[in-house]
Design a protein around this motif. Structure first.
Motif, PDB file in Angstrom:
ATOM      1  N   LEU A 145       0.811  -1.214   0.000  1.00  0.00           N
ATOM      2  CA  LEU A 145       0.000   0.000   0.000  1.00  0.00           C
ATOM      3  C   LEU A 145       0.847   1.269   0.000  1.00  0.00           C
ATOM      4  O   LEU A 145       0.302   2.378  -0.033  1.00  0.00           O
ATOM      5  CB  LEU A 145      -0.945   0.010   1.203  1.00  0.00           C
ATOM      6  N   GLY A 146       2.162   1.125   0.064  1.00  0.00           N
ATOM      7  CA  GLY A 146       3.033   2.287   0.097  1.00  0.00           C
ATOM      8  C   GLY A 146       3.052   2.955   1.458  1.00  0.00           C
ATOM      9  O   GLY A 146       2.652   2.370   2.477  1.00  0.00           O
ATOM     10  N   GLN A 147       3.497   4.185   1.475  1.00  0.00           N
ATOM     11  CA  GLN A 147       3.644   4.910   2.740  1.00  0.00           C
ATOM     12  C   GLN A 147       2.290   5.182   3.391  1.00  0.00           C
ATOM     13  O   GLN A 147       1.337   5.595   2.724  1.00  0.00           O
ATOM     14  CB  GLN A 147       4.358   6.239   2.514  1.00  0.00           C
ATOM     15  N   ALA A 148       2.223   4.958   4.692  1.00  0.00           N
ATOM     16  CA  ALA A 148       1.026   5.329   5.453  1.00  0.00           C
ATOM     17  C   ALA A 148       1.009   6.845   5.619  1.00  0.00           C
ATOM     18  O   ALA A 148       1.978   7.435   6.101  1.00  0.00           O
ATOM     19  CB  ALA A 148       1.024   4.643   6.816  1.00  0.00           C
ATOM     20  N   PRO A 266     -14.646  -8.649   8.675  1.00  0.00           N
ATOM     21  CA  PRO A 266     -13.381  -8.687   7.944  1.00  0.00           C
ATOM     22  C   PRO A 266     -12.647  -7.344   7.904  1.00  0.00           C
ATOM     23  O   PRO A 266     -13.277  -6.281   7.903  1.00  0.00           O
ATOM     24  CB  PRO A 266     -13.810  -9.098   6.533  1.00  0.00           C
ATOM     25  N   VAL A 267     -11.327  -7.420   7.834  1.00  0.00           N
ATOM     26  CA  VAL A 267     -10.504  -6.265   7.518  1.00  0.00           C
ATOM     27  C   VAL A 267     -10.633  -6.021   6.012  1.00  0.00           C
ATOM     28  O   VAL A 267     -10.562  -6.960   5.217  1.00  0.00           O
ATOM     29  CB  VAL A 267      -9.030  -6.526   7.886  1.00  0.00           C
ATOM     30  N   ARG A 268     -10.836  -4.770   5.608  1.00  0.00           N
ATOM     31  CA  ARG A 268     -10.958  -4.419   4.192  1.00  0.00           C
ATOM     32  C   ARG A 268      -9.705  -3.702   3.718  1.00  0.00           C
ATOM     33  O   ARG A 268      -9.240  -2.762   4.366  1.00  0.00           O
ATOM     34  CB  ARG A 268     -12.182  -3.527   3.950  1.00  0.00           C
ATOM     35  N   VAL A 269      -9.173  -4.148   2.591  1.00  0.00           N
ATOM     36  CA  VAL A 269      -8.032  -3.496   1.954  1.00  0.00           C
ATOM     37  C   VAL A 269      -8.456  -3.109   0.548  1.00  0.00           C
ATOM     38  O   VAL A 269      -8.783  -3.970  -0.273  1.00  0.00           O
ATOM     39  CB  VAL A 269      -6.808  -4.420   1.895  1.00  0.00           C
ATOM     40  N   VAL A 270      -8.497  -1.803   0.269  1.00  0.00           N
ATOM     41  CA  VAL A 270      -8.841  -1.293  -1.057  1.00  0.00           C
ATOM     42  C   VAL A 270      -7.570  -0.703  -1.660  1.00  0.00           C
ATOM     43  O   VAL A 270      -7.013   0.263  -1.130  1.00  0.00           O
ATOM     44  CB  VAL A 270      -9.959  -0.236  -0.985  1.00  0.00           C
ATOM     45  N   GLU A 271      -7.125  -1.266  -2.768  1.00  0.00           N
ATOM     46  CA  GLU A 271      -5.822  -0.931  -3.350  1.00  0.00           C
ATOM     47  C   GLU A 271      -5.997  -0.420  -4.774  1.00  0.00           C
ATOM     48  O   GLU A 271      -6.714  -1.028  -5.579  1.00  0.00           O
ATOM     49  CB  GLU A 271      -4.948  -2.191  -3.341  1.00  0.00           C
ATOM     50  N   GLN A 272      -5.352   0.698  -5.079  1.00  0.00           N
ATOM     51  CA  GLN A 272      -5.336   1.202  -6.453  1.00  0.00           C
ATOM     52  C   GLN A 272      -3.987   0.860  -7.080  1.00  0.00           C
ATOM     53  O   GLN A 272      -2.952   1.363  -6.660  1.00  0.00           O
ATOM     54  CB  GLN A 272      -5.564   2.709  -6.511  1.00  0.00           C
TER      55      GLN A 272
END
Length: 333
Positions: A145-148, A266-272
């Protein structure tokens, strides 16, 4: 240690011992060998519920009698220092409930005692052991996800008197030290330090007391800056109705990760992705996985049994408290 269960003595028969530490130890295969509390009603009820034969109203007597391998301290924060230092000096690995203490000096005294005696000291930061949070940390550490960039965490409920009807000490500055920011905010500050792998370099807060009969804060909103530039807000309250939000959202360079309030969701991860495609993935904890309390207790029992280093040493508890105290100082408290 082989051939028999780890034997643990518990100081404090309040709610956290009842629903977290004691059942967690038992599920991990340990035996609660002794229980101490100044309130005889709590003591007898909990001892009967978990078939604990030895009970005490003076923790010093319990430490002298011994015949156990480790101690779990589940008392108000202002009492932790003396109990933890004495437990370590009697030769017992020791688990201390969060917050570790109300002062940095108290934390350092416990750390020094562990170093001096060579006995293991662990702080019970149970949110680090919640399956959703373990997954979140792994995902963030992977770099996908790169930098937080931005984080928002919230933890709120209707007050500790609902959680622990005998826990009036939460509202007593002499026993609790401070209010909700030390109670619930400490949880989220420690969690964010661990999730991000960064330390806090700047901290500001606003506090209020909206409804509780106390001079300490029952609500707080904090703003944090981490060493790699991540910005975070934390909202905590004992004056929230009617539900119990306990969530974290991390907005990153390439997507967003959300840990919901309900542990079974659930934990959701939305990635572009680089192509512009938006992909959503989820992680749902194994239904057989225990709550954070139980996994924390399991880690402690395993470390005692195998003679391992502390899964969560006192230096971590002190570091999280340092940020809490900076926040209070920023509010002039």
């Amino acid at each position: 240690m082989t051939g028999r269960p780890v034997r643990i003595a518990v100081i404090g028969a309040g709610k956290i011992a009842e629903v977290g530490h004691i059942p967690g130890f038992i599920q991990a295969g340990a035996r609660v060998a002794a229980l101490c509390d100044i309130h005889s009603q709590n003591l007898s009820r909990l001892a009967a519920a978990y078939q604990i034969d030895r009970t005490y109203t003076d923790w010093r007597d319990m430490l002298v009698d011994g015949e156990f391998d480790a101690v779990s301290v589940c008392t108000p924060p202002a009492l932790h220092r003396d109990m933890v230092v004495a437990s370590l000096e009697h030769g017992y690995a020791t688990l201390v409930e969060k917050p570790m203490a109300p002062t940095l000096d108290d934390c350092q005294a416990m750390i020094d005692a562990a170093d001096r005696t060579g006995k293991m000291l662990m702080v019970a930061h149970n949110q680090r052991f919640r399956a959703q949070h373990v997954f979140a940390r792994q995902t963030l550490a992977s770099g996908r996800l790169g930098q937080a960039r931005r984080v928002h965490a919230v933890f709120a409920h209707g007050g500790p008197e609902n959680w622990s009807p005998t826990g009036g000490w939460y509202f007593d500055p002499k026993l609790a030290g401070y209010g909700v920011l030390l109670d619930l905010g400490y949880h989220k500050i420690d969690l964010l330090r661990w999730l991000l792998g960064q330390e806090v370099i700047d901290a500001r807060t606003f506090t209020a007391t909206f409804e509780k009969p106390t001079t300490v804060d029952d609500t707080a909103v904090a703003i944090l800056r981490f060493e790699q530039g991540t910005l975070a807000t934390i909202a905590v309250s004992w004056a929230h109705h009617p539900d119990v939000p306990d969530s974290v959202t991390v907005s990153c360079e390439h997507g967003t990760l959300t840990v919901p309030s309900i542990p079974t969701e659930p934990v959701r991860v939305v990635e572009q992705r680089d192509t512009g495609e938006i992909v959503e993935t989820t992680f749902r904890p194994d239904p057989s996985a225990g709550p954070g309390w139980f996994e924390m207790a399991r880690a402690f029992v395993r470390a005692v049994r195998n003679g391992e280093a502390s899964p969560l040493p006192g230096t971590e508890g002190k570091a999280s408290l340092e940020t809490v105290l900076k926040l209070y100082a920023s509010a002039g408290l």
